[in-house]
Design a protein around this motif. Structure first.
Motif, PDB file in Angstrom:
ATOM      1  N   GLY A  60       0.570  -1.103  -0.248  1.00  0.00           N
ATOM      2  CA  GLY A  60      -0.643   0.340  -0.529  1.00  0.00           C
ATOM      3  C   GLY A  60       0.941   0.705   0.053  1.00  0.00           C
TER       4      GLY A  60
ATOM      5  N   ILE B  69      -4.147  -5.547   1.547  1.00  0.00           N
ATOM      6  CA  ILE B  69      -3.328  -4.302   0.659  1.00  0.00           C
ATOM      7  C   ILE B  69      -3.864  -2.890   2.085  1.00  0.00           C
ATOM      8  CG2 ILE B  69      -4.078  -2.577  -1.069  1.00  0.00           C
ATOM      9  CD1 ILE B  69      -4.160  -4.735  -3.240  1.00  0.00           C
TER      10      ILE B  69
ATOM     11  N   THR C  34      -5.128   0.093   3.359  1.00  0.00           N
ATOM     12  CA  THR C  34      -6.091   0.703   3.017  1.00  0.00           C
ATOM     13  C   THR C  34      -6.181   2.160   3.576  1.00  0.00           C
ATOM     14  OG1 THR C  34      -6.732   2.832   0.834  1.00  0.00           O
ATOM     15  CG2 THR C  34      -8.181   0.696   2.224  1.00  0.00           C
TER      16      THR C  34
ATOM     17  N   VAL D 272      -7.908   4.929  -1.619  1.00  0.00           N
ATOM     18  CA  VAL D 272      -8.652   3.406  -2.062  1.00  0.00           C
ATOM     19  C   VAL D 272      -8.341   3.489  -3.360  1.00  0.00           C
ATOM     20  CG1 VAL D 272     -10.883   2.823  -2.104  1.00  0.00           C
ATOM     21  CG2 VAL D 272     -10.749   3.671  -0.475  1.00  0.00           C
TER      22      VAL D 272
ATOM     23  N   ALA E  31      -5.289   2.559  -3.697  1.00  0.00           N
ATOM     24  CA  ALA E  31      -5.813   0.825  -3.669  1.00  0.00           C
ATOM     25  C   ALA E  31      -5.570   0.268  -4.316  1.00  0.00           C
ATOM     26  CB  ALA E  31      -5.498   0.671  -2.258  1.00  0.00           C
TER      27      ALA E  31
ATOM     28  N   GLN F 224      -4.489  -2.704  -7.290  1.00  0.00           N
ATOM     29  CA  GLN F 224      -4.498  -4.189  -7.321  1.00  0.00           C
ATOM     30  C   GLN F 224      -4.321  -4.757  -8.752  1.00  0.00           C
ATOM     31  OE1 GLN F 224      -7.531  -6.308  -4.811  1.00  0.00           O
ATOM     32  NE2 GLN F 224      -8.948  -5.515  -5.908  1.00  0.00           N
TER      33      GLN F 224
ATOM     34  N   PRO G 174      -4.131 -10.546  -5.243  1.00  0.00           N
ATOM     35  CA  PRO G 174      -4.683 -10.039  -3.661  1.00  0.00           C
ATOM     36  C   PRO G 174      -5.465 -10.635  -2.410  1.00  0.00           C
ATOM     37  CG  PRO G 174      -4.411  -7.945  -4.842  1.00  0.00           C
ATOM     38  CD  PRO G 174      -3.908  -9.120  -5.914  1.00  0.00           C
TER      39      PRO G 174
ATOM     40  N   TRP H  21      -7.947  -6.756   0.992  1.00  0.00           N
ATOM     41  CA  TRP H  21      -7.586  -5.466   2.175  1.00  0.00           C
ATOM     42  C   TRP H  21      -7.771  -5.351   3.043  1.00  0.00           C
ATOM     43  CZ3 TRP H  21      -9.310  -0.594  -1.851  1.00  0.00           C
ATOM     44  CH2 TRP H  21      -8.686  -1.328  -3.127  1.00  0.00           C
TER      45      TRP H  21
ATOM     46  N   ILE I 131     -15.333  -0.631  -1.637  1.00  0.00           N
ATOM     47  CA  ILE I 131     -13.800  -1.607  -1.190  1.00  0.00           C
ATOM     48  C   ILE I 131     -14.990  -2.926  -1.183  1.00  0.00           C
ATOM     49  CG2 ILE I 131     -12.922  -2.577   0.660  1.00  0.00           C
ATOM     50  CD1 ILE I 131     -11.601  -0.066   1.481  1.00  0.00           C
TER      51      ILE I 131
ATOM     52  N   HIS J 246     -14.295  -3.918  -5.194  1.00  0.00           N
ATOM     53  CA  HIS J 246     -12.447  -4.502  -5.093  1.00  0.00           C
ATOM     54  C   HIS J 246     -12.095  -5.629  -5.203  1.00  0.00           C
ATOM     55  CE1 HIS J 246     -12.141  -0.421  -6.217  1.00  0.00           C
ATOM     56  NE2 HIS J 246     -12.422   0.192  -6.092  1.00  0.00           N
ATOM     57  N   ALA J 247     -12.552  -5.479  -3.137  1.00  0.00           N
ATOM     58  CA  ALA J 247     -11.897  -7.128  -2.511  1.00  0.00           C
ATOM     59  C   ALA J 247     -13.906  -7.903  -2.254  1.00  0.00           C
ATOM     60  CB  ALA J 247     -11.515  -5.866  -1.005  1.00  0.00           C
TER      61      ALA J 247
ATOM     62  N   TYR K 178     -12.408  -8.451   3.027  1.00  0.00           N
ATOM     63  CA  TYR K 178     -11.839  -7.176   3.314  1.00  0.00           C
ATOM     64  C   TYR K 178     -11.938  -7.344   5.287  1.00  0.00           C
ATOM     65  CZ  TYR K 178     -16.036  -5.153   4.104  1.00  0.00           C
ATOM     66  OH  TYR K 178     -17.175  -5.183   4.491  1.00  0.00           O
TER      67      TYR K 178
END
Length: 256
Positions: free
Chosen positions: A4, A165, A167, A174, A177, A181, A191, A194, A224, A228-229, A232
């Motif tokens: 990160g 990751i 953040t 974000v 990050a 990714q 990954p 997060w 997120i 993204h994840a 997390y």
């Protein structure tokens, strides 16, 4: 591996993970490739089963230079040795030396847990570029069907390497990050999760200003989770800095 941008708490998070693993009686090597990291100050103590180190670019470069001079330079005449010493003053020498130290630590993961606090994103991506270049060169030179294992292959193996990751629940961190990714995925590294660090939304607050900031964070945390994840964690903003073995253990396991 904790990755990160700078200032998101990678050193603290890596230390907390390492402490939790060591407290379970597992052998752990906590290391950092970030020249600005202060693992010893964050731990502020020693713990059974936990070894701490750092990749010092200057020390690694000097070690590499001495090794080359003692091996390749041993049979050279004065002129040849002078040319070799000049070549070793190239900026590329540091990149090679740091990569070799990075590779040594990755190989240790076969016999113990290795928790790595990486340098900020830009430096880490340069290191991964070197790792990828080495992998491609090995693959090019190996005969078809030959078995080999490079550091990049170990990083790409999700059973062996878990990339986390780190953040903050803010727009720019974000976004950065997410870009990191994408860069990792292009390198074949997926990954694992997060970590949203220092979250006000996960902390009971009474101040109207902090409540508004907590509300804004929820939008980023939702992004997120949805974009993204799939996996997390959210770490609350704490009243006291998580420095020392006891506080780091509490950070990893708040219920303990």
């Amino acid at each position: 591996m904790l990755m990160g941008k700078g200032g998101v708490g990678k050193t603290t998070l890596a230390s907390a993970i390492a402490v939790d693993l060591a407290r379970r009686g597992l052998p752990v090597h906590l290391t950092t490739s970030d020249p600005a990291a202060h693992l010893q100050e964050t731990l502020d103590g020693v713990l059974d089963h936990l070894t701490v180190s750092r990749i010092d670019p200057h020390a690694e470069t000097e070690r590499y230079r001495q090794h080359v001079l003692e091996t390749k330079g041993a049979q050279l005449d004065d002129q040849g040795r002078a040319l070799l010493e000049e070549d070793l003053r190239s900026p590329c020498t540091e990149e090679i030396a740091v990569f070799q130290a990075f590779s040594r630590i990755i190989r240790e993961a076969g016999k113990q847990f290795v928790v790595m606090d990486t340098a900020p994103t830009g430096h880490t991506l340069l290191l991964l570029d070197a790792t990828g270049a080495y992998h491609r060169e090995v693959a090019r030179q190996m005969q078809t069907g030959a078995h080999y294992l490079t550091p990049m292959m170990q990083l790409q193996d999700s059973r062996q390497t878990k990339v986390l990751i780190a953040t903050l629940a803010e727009t720019t961190p974000v976004l950065e990050a997410a870009n990191l990714q994408n860069d990792l995925r292009r390198a074949g590294i997926e990954p694992w999760a997060w970590i949203v660090n220092n979250s006000i939304a996960a902390t009971p607050v009474k101040s109207p200003l902090l409540q508004q900031r907590a509300h804004n964070e929820l939008r980023e945390i939702e992004a997120i989770a949805n974009q993204h994840a799939p996996r997390y964690a959210v770490v609350p903003l704490l009243q006291e800095e998580p420095v020392g073995i006891t506080r780091l253990q509490h950070l990893a396991n708040p219920g303990q």
